[in-house]
Motif scaffolding. Structure first.
Motif, PDB file in Angstrom:
ATOM      1  N   THR A  15       7.951  15.083  14.910  1.00  8.78           N
ATOM      2  CA  THR A  15       7.025  15.867  14.791  1.00  8.78           C
ATOM      3  C   THR A  15       6.070  15.397  13.745  1.00  8.78           C
ATOM      4  O   THR A  15       5.205  15.908  13.805  1.00  8.78           O
ATOM      5  N   ALA A  16       6.529  15.240  11.890  1.00 10.56           N
ATOM      6  CA  ALA A  16       5.228  14.735  11.456  1.00 10.56           C
ATOM      7  C   ALA A  16       4.553  13.726  11.660  1.00 10.56           C
ATOM      8  O   ALA A  16       3.300  13.913  11.751  1.00 10.56           O
ATOM      9  N   LEU A  17       5.362  13.225  12.143  1.00 15.16           N
ATOM     10  CA  LEU A  17       4.252  12.112  12.543  1.00 15.16           C
ATOM     11  C   LEU A  17       3.250  12.573  14.324  1.00 15.16           C
ATOM     12  O   LEU A  17       1.918  12.366  13.594  1.00 15.16           O
ATOM     13  N   ILE A  18       3.649  13.579  14.920  1.00 10.28           N
ATOM     14  CA  ILE A  18       2.720  13.940  15.399  1.00 10.28           C
ATOM     15  C   ILE A  18       1.693  14.983  14.723  1.00 10.28           C
ATOM     16  O   ILE A  18       0.251  14.818  15.072  1.00 10.28           O
ATOM     17  N   TRP A  19       2.166  15.586  13.849  1.00 12.10           N
ATOM     18  CA  TRP A  19       1.695  16.385  13.461  1.00 12.10           C
ATOM     19  C   TRP A  19       0.183  16.022  12.094  1.00 12.10           C
ATOM     20  O   TRP A  19      -0.241  15.841  11.891  1.00 12.10           O
ATOM     21  N   GLY A  20       0.848  14.543  12.100  1.00 11.93           N
ATOM     22  CA  GLY A  20       0.678  14.062  10.605  1.00 11.93           C
ATOM     23  C   GLY A  20      -1.206  13.450  11.407  1.00 11.93           C
ATOM     24  O   GLY A  20      -1.895  13.325  10.995  1.00 11.93           O
ATOM     25  N   LEU A  21      -1.333  13.142  12.451  1.00 12.16           N
ATOM     26  CA  LEU A  21      -2.195  12.638  13.058  1.00 12.16           C
ATOM     27  C   LEU A  21      -3.526  13.902  13.462  1.00 12.16           C
ATOM     28  O   LEU A  21      -4.220  13.764  13.812  1.00 12.16           O
ATOM     29  N   THR A  22      -2.472  14.962  13.766  1.00 14.34           N
ATOM     30  CA  THR A  22      -3.621  16.330  14.093  1.00 14.34           C
ATOM     31  C   THR A  22      -4.043  16.026  13.634  1.00 14.34           C
ATOM     32  O   THR A  22      -5.501  17.309  13.640  1.00 14.34           O
ATOM     33  N   PHE A  23      -4.502  16.064  11.987  1.00 19.37           N
ATOM     34  CA  PHE A  23      -5.220  15.995  10.873  1.00 19.37           C
ATOM     35  C   PHE A  23      -6.808  15.893  11.567  1.00 19.37           C
ATOM     36  O   PHE A  23      -7.420  16.000  11.141  1.00 19.37           O
ATOM     37  N   LEU A  24      -6.653  14.320  11.923  1.00 19.94           N
ATOM     38  CA  LEU A  24      -7.492  13.880  12.194  1.00 19.94           C
ATOM     39  C   LEU A  24      -8.386  14.005  13.203  1.00 19.94           C
ATOM     40  O   LEU A  24      -9.442  14.333  13.401  1.00 19.94           O
ATOM     41  N   GLY A 135       5.545  13.393  -5.155  1.00 22.41           N
ATOM     42  CA  GLY A 135       4.649  12.033  -4.905  1.00 22.41           C
ATOM     43  C   GLY A 135       3.665  13.080  -4.151  1.00 22.41           C
ATOM     44  O   GLY A 135       2.156  12.397  -4.166  1.00 22.41           O
ATOM     45  N   VAL A 136       3.512  14.099  -3.552  1.00 18.30           N
ATOM     46  CA  VAL A 136       1.969  15.522  -2.988  1.00 18.30           C
ATOM     47  C   VAL A 136       1.387  15.475  -4.145  1.00 18.30           C
ATOM     48  O   VAL A 136       0.143  14.890  -4.211  1.00 18.30           O
ATOM     49  N   SER A 137       1.961  15.863  -5.890  1.00 19.20           N
ATOM     50  CA  SER A 137       0.715  15.946  -5.998  1.00 19.20           C
ATOM     51  C   SER A 137       0.085  14.570  -6.781  1.00 19.20           C
ATOM     52  O   SER A 137      -0.730  14.934  -7.498  1.00 19.20           O
ATOM     53  N   VAL A 138       0.992  13.689  -6.450  1.00 17.19           N
ATOM     54  CA  VAL A 138      -0.322  12.040  -7.070  1.00 17.19           C
ATOM     55  C   VAL A 138      -0.718  12.249  -6.333  1.00 17.19           C
ATOM     56  O   VAL A 138      -1.732  11.611  -6.452  1.00 17.19           O
ATOM     57  N   ILE A 139      -0.695  12.118  -5.248  1.00 15.76           N
ATOM     58  CA  ILE A 139      -1.945  12.232  -4.075  1.00 15.76           C
ATOM     59  C   ILE A 139      -2.580  13.315  -4.220  1.00 15.76           C
ATOM     60  O   ILE A 139      -4.184  12.559  -3.658  1.00 15.76           O
ATOM     61  N   VAL A 140      -2.623  14.754  -4.759  1.00 18.04           N
ATOM     62  CA  VAL A 140      -3.358  15.633  -4.489  1.00 18.04           C
ATOM     63  C   VAL A 140      -4.599  15.041  -5.307  1.00 18.04           C
ATOM     64  O   VAL A 140      -5.439  15.459  -5.576  1.00 18.04           O
ATOM     65  N   PRO A 251       1.771  14.487   5.205  1.00 20.13           N
ATOM     66  CA  PRO A 251       0.600  13.816   4.121  1.00 20.13           C
ATOM     67  C   PRO A 251       0.124  11.879   4.505  1.00 20.13           C
ATOM     68  O   PRO A 251      -0.292  11.460   4.411  1.00 20.13           O
ATOM     69  N   VAL A 252       1.767  11.894   4.441  1.00 22.69           N
ATOM     70  CA  VAL A 252       2.093  10.156   4.542  1.00 22.69           C
ATOM     71  C   VAL A 252       1.235   9.631   5.564  1.00 22.69           C
ATOM     72  O   VAL A 252       0.387   9.130   5.712  1.00 22.69           O
ATOM     73  N   VAL A 253       1.539  10.512   6.541  1.00 24.78           N
ATOM     74  CA  VAL A 253       0.482   9.611   7.976  1.00 24.78           C
ATOM     75  C   VAL A 253      -0.548  10.419   8.060  1.00 24.78           C
ATOM     76  O   VAL A 253      -1.211   8.766   8.294  1.00 24.78           O
ATOM     77  N   SER A 254      -0.641  11.294   7.772  1.00 27.75           N
ATOM     78  CA  SER A 254      -2.147  11.350   7.790  1.00 27.75           C
ATOM     79  C   SER A 254      -3.955  10.860   6.714  1.00 27.75           C
ATOM     80  O   SER A 254      -4.302  10.244   6.790  1.00 27.75           O
ATOM     81  N   VAL A 255      -2.723   9.848   5.778  1.00 27.27           N
ATOM     82  CA  VAL A 255      -3.740   9.137   4.612  1.00 27.27           C
ATOM     83  C   VAL A 255      -3.705   7.624   4.940  1.00 27.27           C
ATOM     84  O   VAL A 255      -4.618   7.397   4.834  1.00 27.27           O
ATOM     85  N   ILE A 256      -2.520   7.072   5.632  1.00 28.69           N
ATOM     86  CA  ILE A 256      -2.326   6.268   6.104  1.00 28.69           C
ATOM     87  C   ILE A 256      -3.485   6.222   7.677  1.00 28.69           C
ATOM     88  O   ILE A 256      -3.788   5.247   7.908  1.00 28.69           O
ATOM     89  N   ALA A 257      -3.188   7.301   8.187  1.00 26.34           N
ATOM     90  CA  ALA A 257      -4.136   7.201   9.972  1.00 26.34           C
ATOM     91  C   ALA A 257      -5.298   7.651   9.271  1.00 26.34           C
ATOM     92  O   ALA A 257      -6.591   6.782   9.883  1.00 26.34           O
ATOM     93  N   SER A 258      -5.664   8.239   8.240  1.00 26.53           N
ATOM     94  CA  SER A 258      -6.855   8.311   7.732  1.00 26.53           C
ATOM     95  C   SER A 258      -8.009   6.554   7.609  1.00 26.53           C
ATOM     96  O   SER A 258      -9.062   7.274   7.704  1.00 26.53           O
ATOM     97  N   MET A 268      -4.337   3.007  -4.449  1.00 26.70           N
ATOM     98  CA  MET A 268      -2.470   2.731  -4.904  1.00 26.70           C
ATOM     99  C   MET A 268      -1.224   3.427  -5.387  1.00 26.70           C
ATOM    100  O   MET A 268      -0.784   3.704  -4.996  1.00 26.70           O
ATOM    101  N   PHE A 269      -2.449   4.725  -5.920  1.00 27.32           N
ATOM    102  CA  PHE A 269      -1.640   6.325  -6.405  1.00 27.32           C
ATOM    103  C   PHE A 269      -1.370   6.878  -5.219  1.00 27.32           C
ATOM    104  O   PHE A 269      -0.267   7.384  -5.295  1.00 27.32           O
ATOM    105  N   GLN A 270      -2.128   6.652  -3.346  1.00 27.66           N
ATOM    106  CA  GLN A 270      -1.963   7.615  -2.838  1.00 27.66           C
ATOM    107  C   GLN A 270      -0.896   7.261  -1.555  1.00 27.66           C
ATOM    108  O   GLN A 270       0.260   7.460  -1.864  1.00 27.66           O
ATOM    109  N   ILE A 271      -0.623   5.792  -2.487  1.00 29.26           N
ATOM    110  CA  ILE A 271       0.851   4.995  -1.968  1.00 29.26           C
ATOM    111  C   ILE A 271       1.792   4.556  -2.305  1.00 29.26           C
ATOM    112  O   ILE A 271       2.856   5.542  -2.002  1.00 29.26           O
TER     113      ILE A 271
END
Length: 296
Positions: A15-24, A135-140, A251-258, A268-271
């Motif tokens: 579900t997380a993988l599917i929804w991660g791609l929906t943002f794109l 982890g989310v805060s670092v990406i934010v 967000p991990v899926v979305s950031v990588i896919a984006s 590197m901070f997002q990773i």
């Protein structure tokens, strides 16, 4: 159908993988479709698809009159209100930024359970949720260096709060109806909720092409019909707090896919934030499987 905890975890990850791609995909589709028009098209198709299994069995999905307000309310909050926030937020922010805000849902869920429901969770579960939040805060923080739109963040915050409420409302319905029934009714009521908003949006039908149709179908079939069914299943088996932790994978899926598809910047901070997030998800579920008794 009995679902083991292991299978529920797998479904939550899918579900997380599917929804991660929906943002794109939402970001791309809204070049042509308005936020609420996209929501209506998505859930109108999803509702029709979810109705097919019932029609084949000649068995209409059940819904008792006394549960109508709760079911309709969950659909309006978890579908209409959620996507009012998410779609408008994605329109103003990047796909990565939008998914990052959704990653705060597990933290909001834990706080809500602790404050309002007095649920006692283990220290390790709190640690796992906290790691995911870090982890989310670092990406934010890294994403804020790239772009920032306060109104967009407010829309995404609305979506996050709506999803937390939706999770608790759906949990109460899980023991009364099958997962397919819950998914169908919530999709139907949520889809109906988009209708009043659509009249305020303009659509140029000449711009609707095969690509847009395929994007809407992905959102309807995988993002809605399959995604909601899988999430409700994991919610029923794992519980609200643990199931919602998997939202942090989005967000991990979305950031990588984006990075690969939309060519959005990946630092590197997002990773690093993604690694911390995944570690938090693992810790929270490893502890639940061991049924630790340490509480705070």
């Amino acid at each position: 159908m009995n679902v083991s905890k292991q299978l529920a975890i797998i479904l939550a990850i899918i579900t997380a993988l599917i929804w991660g791609l929906t943002f794109l995909i939402i970001k791309s589709a809204m070049v042509v479709l308005g936020p609420m028009s996209l929501g209506l098209a998505r859930f109108a198709i999803a509702s029709c698809l979810l109705l097919i299994p019932f029609l084949l069995k000649k068995n209409w999905p059940s819904l008792k009159a006394r549960d109508l307000p709760a079911m309709a309310g969950a659909g309006l909050i978890g579908v209409t209100l959620y996507f009012l926030g998410e779609n408008n937020g994605i329109k103003l922010l990047s796909a990565s930024e939008s998914s990052i805000i959704i990653g705060t849902i597990p933290v909001l869920t834990v706080l809500t359970e602790r404050i309002f429901l007095k649920v006692r969770l283990s220290r390790a579960q709190y640690t796992g949720a906290a790691m995911s939040a870090i982890g989310v805060s670092v990406i934010v923080m890294e994403s804020l260096k790239l772009s920032a739109n306060p109104i967009g963040y407010l829309f995404m915050a609305l979506a996050a709060f709506a999803w937390v409420v939706y999770g608790f409302m759906t949990k109460k319905l899980a023991g009364k109806y099958t997962r397919m029934e819950i998914t169908f009714w919530q999709s139907l009521f949520g889809g109906i909720g988009f209708i009043p908003f659509v009249f305020f949006e303009k659509l140029d039908w000449s711009m609707v092409n095969t690509s847009i149709v395929l994007q809407v179908l992905y959102l309807a079939v995988l993002g809605s019909a399959v995604g909601y069914f899988f999430y409700i299943t994991s919610l029923d088996v794992l519980g609200t707090s643990v199931a919602s932790v998997f939202i942090n994978l989005i967000p991990v899926v979305s950031v990588i896919a984006s990075f690969f598809i939309l060519k959005e910047r990946l630092t590197m901070f997002q990773i690093l934030g993604g690694i911390i997030t995944i570690a938090g998800v693992y810790l929270a579920n490893r502890v639940r499987r061991q049924k630790t008794s340490v509480t705070v």
